[in-house]
Design a protein around this motif. Structure first.
Motif, PDB file in Angstrom:
ATOM      1  N   LEU A  28       0.816  -1.208   0.000  1.00 10.81           N
ATOM      2  CA  LEU A  28       0.000   0.000   0.000  1.00 10.81           C
ATOM      3  C   LEU A  28       0.854   1.264   0.000  1.00 10.81           C
ATOM      4  CD1 LEU A  28      -2.949  -0.919   2.405  1.00 10.81           C
ATOM      5  CD2 LEU A  28      -2.725  -1.246  -0.057  1.00 10.81           C
ATOM      6  N   LYS A  29       1.999   1.219   0.660  1.00  9.02           N
ATOM      7  CA  LYS A  29       2.881   2.389   0.650  1.00  9.02           C
ATOM      8  C   LYS A  29       3.422   2.644  -0.749  1.00  9.02           C
ATOM      9  CE  LYS A  29       4.378   2.102   5.488  1.00  9.02           C
ATOM     10  NZ  LYS A  29       5.548   1.951   6.411  1.00  9.02           N
ATOM     11  N   GLN A  30       3.731   1.581  -1.460  1.00  9.80           N
ATOM     12  CA  GLN A  30       4.226   1.734  -2.829  1.00  9.80           C
ATOM     13  C   GLN A  30       3.118   2.280  -3.735  1.00  9.80           C
ATOM     14  OE1 GLN A  30       5.126  -1.901  -4.876  1.00  9.80           O
ATOM     15  NE2 GLN A  30       6.236  -0.878  -6.553  1.00  9.80           N
ATOM     16  N   VAL A  31       1.910   1.750  -3.575  1.00  5.16           N
ATOM     17  CA  VAL A  31       0.772   2.228  -4.377  1.00  5.16           C
ATOM     18  C   VAL A  31       0.561   3.718  -4.150  1.00  5.16           C
ATOM     19  CG1 VAL A  31      -1.714   2.059  -4.741  1.00  5.16           C
ATOM     20  CG2 VAL A  31      -0.362  -0.020  -4.384  1.00  5.16           C
ATOM     21  N   LYS A  32       0.575   4.102  -2.887  1.00  5.21           N
ATOM     22  CA  LYS A  32       0.354   5.518  -2.574  1.00  5.21           C
ATOM     23  C   LYS A  32       1.455   6.382  -3.176  1.00  5.21           C
ATOM     24  CE  LYS A  32      -0.770   8.543   1.306  1.00  5.21           C
ATOM     25  NZ  LYS A  32      -0.989   8.631   2.779  1.00  5.21           N
ATOM     26  N   SER A  33       2.695   5.894  -3.152  1.00  2.00           N
ATOM     27  CA  SER A  33       3.813   6.653  -3.711  1.00  2.00           C
ATOM     28  C   SER A  33       3.661   6.807  -5.230  1.00  2.00           C
ATOM     29  CB  SER A  33       5.132   5.952  -3.371  1.00  2.00           C
ATOM     30  OG  SER A  33       6.218   6.608  -3.985  1.00  2.00           O
ATOM     31  N   VAL A  34       3.228   5.737  -5.903  1.00  5.94           N
ATOM     32  CA  VAL A  34       3.040   5.790  -7.354  1.00  5.94           C
ATOM     33  C   VAL A  34       1.930   6.775  -7.715  1.00  5.94           C
ATOM     34  CG1 VAL A  34       2.272   4.476  -9.372  1.00  5.94           C
ATOM     35  CG2 VAL A  34       3.912   3.468  -7.770  1.00  5.94           C
ATOM     36  N   LEU A  35       0.816   6.723  -7.000  1.00  4.90           N
ATOM     37  CA  LEU A  35      -0.300   7.619  -7.285  1.00  4.90           C
ATOM     38  C   LEU A  35       0.091   9.077  -7.046  1.00  4.90           C
ATOM     39  CD1 LEU A  35      -3.262   5.595  -5.708  1.00  4.90           C
ATOM     40  CD2 LEU A  35      -2.678   5.816  -8.128  1.00  4.90           C
ATOM     41  N   GLU A  36       0.799   9.330  -5.969  1.00  2.00           N
ATOM     42  CA  GLU A  36       1.244  10.699  -5.687  1.00  2.00           C
ATOM     43  C   GLU A  36       2.223  11.190  -6.751  1.00  2.00           C
ATOM     44  OE1 GLU A  36       2.788  10.430  -1.741  1.00  2.00           O
ATOM     45  OE2 GLU A  36       0.837  10.819  -0.792  1.00  2.00           O
ATOM     46  N   GLY A  37       3.051  10.277  -7.267  1.00  4.46           N
ATOM     47  CA  GLY A  37       3.990  10.661  -8.323  1.00  4.46           C
ATOM     48  C   GLY A  37       3.266  11.087  -9.596  1.00  4.46           C
TER      49      GLY A  37
END
Length: 273
Positions: free
Chosen positions: A189-198
């Motif tokens: 989930l942390k990776q998903v959130k980072s990708v979406l924010e990017g």
């Protein structure tokens, strides 16, 4: 025939009087119509020159024309000897009868006046009203005209516009895009959130104030759903919306984050008889 000529000779002054009065009444009527059209056009131009909504100008010019027409008709009838006081009384009685028969039209007129006074929308605004959506082209006495993005013209009775909720998508300068992005339960989930924010950070049309929101919205039946809520200028809403969907899909694919299909696990249990 001789009797007719004798009568005309004996009453020639009276006949000429009525002929002149009739001609004068016609002259008053046609000049009055021209003046009424001029005043109606002048009203619309004056309002538009003051940078007031064009729809307001059209509506008020229609009112000026209707009032001018009635006044011209009454002046013409008065010239030929019709008692306008009695005529107005007759018009009032007839108007009451017609009003009862045309309650819907009167309701549309009253609603048109309310639209002009309350100004829930203006010409060019994209609205949802009366069960229809489109950009406001003009507001008339009895109806409001919309044009859809695929160039269809929708004419809505004003009473329908004012009898329900009106959603104005163009009034505010900014709008929020609401996206729901589902990812696999196996995803970090942390990776998903980072990708979406990017993806959001790289989009220049997204506003910094108010700032965007990326957060877990719900644990769905087959996916973890993220709420992605950036703010954009109203005019950039749809172009940004479409581009974000494409860019988010590509970014998740590049990060090898799975977007699952809706699925259901079925467990079969064998029982012995």
């Amino acid at each position: 025939m001789d009797i007719l000529f004798d009568w005309f000779n004996n009453n020639s002054d009276l006949v000429m009087h009525y002929i002149l009065q009739g001609l004068l009444a016609l002259l008053i009527f046609f000049i009055g119509l021209r003046v009424t059209r001029f005043l109606s056009s002048l009203t619309e131009k004056a309002i538009c020159n003051r940078k007031v909504d064009k729809a307001v100008g059209v509506f008020l010019s229609n009112i000026v024309y209707a009032l001018g027409f009635v006044a011209t008709l009454l002046m013409a009838l008065s010239q030929v000897g019709v008692e306008t006081t009695s005529f107005i009384a007759i018009l009032g009685a007839a108007g009451l009868a017609v009003g009862l028969a045309l309650q819907g039209s009167l309701s549309n007129f009253a609603s048109g006046v309310l639209i002009i006074i309350l100004r829930p929308f203006k010409s060019g605004d994209y609205i949802d009203a009366g069960g229809q959506s489109g950009s406001v082209r003009k507001i008339e006495i009895f109806s409001t005209e919309l044009i859809t993005p695929d160039n269809k013209v929708i004419i809505i009775p004003n009473s329908s516009v004012m009898s329900g909720a009106i959603v104005n998508y163009s009034r505010e300068l900014t709008r929020r895009i609401d996206l729901v992005i589902g990812v696999s339960y196996d995803a970090d989930l942390k990776q998903v959130k980072s990708v979406l924010e990017g993806v959001l950070t790289s989009e220049s049309r997204i506003l910094n104030d108010p700032s965007y929101t990326v957060a877990v919205l719900e644990l769905g039946d087959s996916s973890v759903n993220f709420a992605v809520r950036p703010w954009v200028n109203t005019g950039d809403y749809w172009p940004t919306y479409f581009d974000l969907l494409e860019n988010i899909k590509n970014a998740l694919d590049d990060a090898q984050i799975n977007i699952p299909y809706p699925q259901m696990d079925v467990h079969l249990q064998k029982t012995e008889k």
